[in-house]
Write a protein that holds these residues in place. Sequence first.
Motif, PDB file in Angstrom:
ATOM      1  N   ALA A  31      -2.765  12.547  -2.185  1.00  0.00           N
ATOM      2  CA  ALA A  31      -3.445  12.490  -0.914  1.00  0.00           C
ATOM      3  C   ALA A  31      -4.529  11.246  -1.050  1.00  0.00           C
ATOM      4  CB  ALA A  31      -4.145  13.799  -0.538  1.00  0.00           C
ATOM      5  N   LEU A  32      -5.307  11.053  -1.983  1.00  0.00           N
ATOM      6  CA  LEU A  32      -6.080  10.028  -2.159  1.00  0.00           C
ATOM      7  C   LEU A  32      -5.442   8.852  -2.180  1.00  0.00           C
ATOM      8  CD1 LEU A  32      -9.124   9.056  -2.558  1.00  0.00           C
ATOM      9  CD2 LEU A  32      -8.580   9.646  -4.988  1.00  0.00           C
ATOM     10  N   VAL A  33      -4.364   8.821  -2.926  1.00  0.00           N
ATOM     11  CA  VAL A  33      -3.671   7.459  -3.149  1.00  0.00           C
ATOM     12  C   VAL A  33      -3.172   7.002  -1.666  1.00  0.00           C
ATOM     13  CG1 VAL A  33      -1.828   6.432  -4.238  1.00  0.00           C
ATOM     14  CG2 VAL A  33      -3.188   7.717  -5.594  1.00  0.00           C
ATOM     15  N   TYR A  34      -2.499   7.893  -1.181  1.00  0.00           N
ATOM     16  CA  TYR A  34      -1.718   7.689   0.001  1.00  0.00           C
ATOM     17  C   TYR A  34      -2.933   7.062   1.245  1.00  0.00           C
ATOM     18  CZ  TYR A  34       0.625   8.457   4.631  1.00  0.00           C
ATOM     19  OH  TYR A  34       1.057   8.162   5.882  1.00  0.00           O
ATOM     20  N   VAL A  35      -3.880   7.642   1.379  1.00  0.00           N
ATOM     21  CA  VAL A  35      -5.015   7.369   2.365  1.00  0.00           C
ATOM     22  C   VAL A  35      -5.546   5.983   2.095  1.00  0.00           C
ATOM     23  CG1 VAL A  35      -7.285   7.904   3.258  1.00  0.00           C
ATOM     24  CG2 VAL A  35      -5.601   9.573   3.048  1.00  0.00           C
ATOM     25  N   VAL A  36      -5.762   5.716   0.537  1.00  0.00           N
ATOM     26  CA  VAL A  36      -6.472   4.633   0.329  1.00  0.00           C
ATOM     27  C   VAL A  36      -5.740   3.392   0.400  1.00  0.00           C
ATOM     28  CG1 VAL A  36      -7.505   3.188  -1.773  1.00  0.00           C
ATOM     29  CG2 VAL A  36      -8.140   5.619  -1.349  1.00  0.00           C
ATOM     30  N   CYS A  37      -4.411   3.556  -0.116  1.00  0.00           N
ATOM     31  CA  CYS A  37      -3.263   2.684   0.189  1.00  0.00           C
ATOM     32  C   CYS A  37      -2.863   2.265   1.660  1.00  0.00           C
ATOM     33  CB  CYS A  37      -1.973   2.911  -0.457  1.00  0.00           C
ATOM     34  SG  CYS A  37      -2.161   2.904  -2.463  1.00  0.00           S
ATOM     35  N   LEU A  38      -3.029   3.153   2.502  1.00  0.00           N
ATOM     36  CA  LEU A  38      -2.977   3.209   3.929  1.00  0.00           C
ATOM     37  C   LEU A  38      -3.931   2.377   4.653  1.00  0.00           C
ATOM     38  CD1 LEU A  38      -0.989   3.964   6.107  1.00  0.00           C
ATOM     39  CD2 LEU A  38      -2.338   5.884   6.567  1.00  0.00           C
ATOM     40  N   LEU A  39      -5.323   2.554   4.317  1.00  0.00           N
ATOM     41  CA  LEU A  39      -6.348   1.852   4.781  1.00  0.00           C
ATOM     42  C   LEU A  39      -6.423   0.553   4.296  1.00  0.00           C
ATOM     43  CD1 LEU A  39      -8.973   4.936   4.638  1.00  0.00           C
ATOM     44  CD2 LEU A  39      -7.820   4.001   6.718  1.00  0.00           C
ATOM     45  N   ASP A  41      -2.838  -2.201   0.256  1.00  0.00           N
ATOM     46  CA  ASP A  41      -2.927  -2.659  -1.116  1.00  0.00           C
ATOM     47  C   ASP A  41      -2.259  -1.698  -1.846  1.00  0.00           C
ATOM     48  OD1 ASP A  41      -3.073  -4.062  -3.548  1.00  0.00           O
ATOM     49  OD2 ASP A  41      -5.291  -4.715  -3.408  1.00  0.00           O
ATOM     50  N   ILE A  42      -1.009  -1.965  -2.620  1.00  0.00           N
ATOM     51  CA  ILE A  42      -0.353  -1.056  -3.450  1.00  0.00           C
ATOM     52  C   ILE A  42      -0.741  -0.922  -4.679  1.00  0.00           C
ATOM     53  CG2 ILE A  42       1.928  -1.219  -2.001  1.00  0.00           C
ATOM     54  CD1 ILE A  42       2.732  -2.997  -4.174  1.00  0.00           C
ATOM     55  N   ARG A  43      -1.804  -1.801  -4.983  1.00  0.00           N
ATOM     56  CA  ARG A  43      -2.319  -1.989  -6.395  1.00  0.00           C
ATOM     57  C   ARG A  43      -3.145  -0.706  -6.667  1.00  0.00           C
ATOM     58  NH1 ARG A  43      -5.005  -7.744  -6.672  1.00  0.00           N
ATOM     59  NH2 ARG A  43      -5.613  -7.147  -4.630  1.00  0.00           N
ATOM     60  N   TRP A  44      -3.554   0.023  -5.354  1.00  0.00           N
ATOM     61  CA  TRP A  44      -4.307   1.330  -5.370  1.00  0.00           C
ATOM     62  C   TRP A  44      -3.748   2.701  -5.997  1.00  0.00           C
ATOM     63  CZ3 TRP A  44      -9.629   1.603  -5.588  1.00  0.00           C
ATOM     64  CH2 TRP A  44     -10.085   0.701  -4.851  1.00  0.00           C
ATOM     65  N   VAL A  59      17.649   2.170  -6.423  1.00  0.00           N
ATOM     66  CA  VAL A  59      19.093   1.369  -7.311  1.00  0.00           C
ATOM     67  C   VAL A  59      19.671   0.683  -5.909  1.00  0.00           C
ATOM     68  CG1 VAL A  59      21.349   1.977  -8.099  1.00  0.00           C
ATOM     69  CG2 VAL A  59      19.038   3.252  -8.801  1.00  0.00           C
ATOM     70  N   ASN A  60      19.737   1.183  -4.881  1.00  0.00           N
ATOM     71  CA  ASN A  60      20.111   0.476  -3.525  1.00  0.00           C
ATOM     72  C   ASN A  60      19.515  -0.760  -3.143  1.00  0.00           C
ATOM     73  OD1 ASN A  60      22.316   2.285  -3.524  1.00  0.00           O
ATOM     74  ND2 ASN A  60      21.407   3.495  -2.076  1.00  0.00           N
ATOM     75  N   GLY A  61      18.334  -1.163  -3.974  1.00  0.00           N
ATOM     76  CA  GLY A  61      17.635  -2.315  -3.848  1.00  0.00           C
ATOM     77  C   GLY A  61      16.473  -2.093  -2.431  1.00  0.00           C
ATOM     78  N   GLN A  62      16.257  -0.899  -2.092  1.00  0.00           N
ATOM     79  CA  GLN A  62      15.208  -0.744  -0.930  1.00  0.00           C
ATOM     80  C   GLN A  62      13.829  -0.534  -1.627  1.00  0.00           C
ATOM     81  OE1 GLN A  62      16.709   1.921   2.222  1.00  0.00           O
ATOM     82  NE2 GLN A  62      18.428   2.304   1.181  1.00  0.00           N
ATOM     83  N   HIS A  63      12.806  -1.050  -0.789  1.00  0.00           N
ATOM     84  CA  HIS A  63      11.585  -0.960  -1.235  1.00  0.00           C
ATOM     85  C   HIS A  63      10.917   0.634  -1.254  1.00  0.00           C
ATOM     86  CE1 HIS A  63      11.038  -5.070  -1.174  1.00  0.00           C
ATOM     87  NE2 HIS A  63      11.607  -5.440  -0.060  1.00  0.00           N
ATOM     88  N   PRO A  64      10.140   0.694  -2.054  1.00  0.00           N
ATOM     89  CA  PRO A  64       9.450   1.961  -2.040  1.00  0.00           C
ATOM     90  C   PRO A  64       8.526   2.188  -0.896  1.00  0.00           C
ATOM     91  CG  PRO A  64       9.262   0.803  -4.460  1.00  0.00           C
ATOM     92  CD  PRO A  64       9.793  -0.070  -3.289  1.00  0.00           C
ATOM     93  N   LEU A  65       8.410   3.581  -0.573  1.00  0.00           N
ATOM     94  CA  LEU A  65       7.668   3.872   0.623  1.00  0.00           C
ATOM     95  C   LEU A  65       6.477   4.367   0.442  1.00  0.00           C
ATOM     96  CD1 LEU A  65      10.821   5.481   2.627  1.00  0.00           C
ATOM     97  CD2 LEU A  65       9.889   3.012   2.938  1.00  0.00           C
ATOM     98  N   LEU A  66       5.430   4.234   1.124  1.00  0.00           N
ATOM     99  CA  LEU A  66       3.987   4.922   0.891  1.00  0.00           C
ATOM    100  C   LEU A  66       3.956   6.224   1.100  1.00  0.00           C
ATOM    101  CD1 LEU A  66       1.195   4.264   0.332  1.00  0.00           C
ATOM    102  CD2 LEU A  66       0.520   3.906   3.057  1.00  0.00           C
TER     103      LEU A  66
END
Length: 208
Positions: A46-54, A57-60, A169-176
């Motif tokens: 939950a922390l990672v999701y909230v921080v990345c959303l705000l 920056d995916i580095r979080w 594998v299908n070449g799509q980007h990861p989702l938050l």
Amino acid sequence: MKEQLFSEKESLQLISQMIRQTRQGMKVGSGNIFLWYGYCSGAVAALVYVVCLLTEDIRWHALWLLMLVPMLVDLLTEARRKPEVVTYTDKAVGNVWRVVAQLICLSVVVTVVCSYIEGEISSLLMMPLSMLYVGIGVSATGIIINERSMSLAPLPAYVAAIYMLTHLVNGQHPLLVWNLLCGAAFVIMLVIPGHVINHKLSKSCSKN
């Protein structure tokens, strides 16, 4: 030296006793070790999701390294909860989780090296891999201690992990939102069996 032979009834009683002792040995303080990792995983997700959303920056996603904290606490308290007698099932469960830990560490190292070589962060791959590794560990533990809820609990994690890997594998980007999906999977496969085991242990103690 005379070999001691056990009857079928005595053998079953011995196995049942070993399983009960292993279940009791899985407890940390007043809570199950599965609860400890399950709730921590859900909180970090939950922390990672909230921080990345705000921050956008995916580095979080590096905040997932906070899971090292419960691991360190677990290692520090391991000596205090170590049973006086170590049964075969204790060793079997311990070896299962030793392999899981080794796989996770190896995957982290390989992921970091590949990210450095390719110049692109691919740490999100650790989410489906971790779900698969931990799920296999939970299922194997459930089989060893004869706990059906634990054997079946990782099924949602397997489905989520396969979905994520297929997506990549299908070449799509990861989702938050994968962070929440991963956290929910860990909660389901760790927290639910943890509460079931604690309930059965408390019930067993009240009868005695």
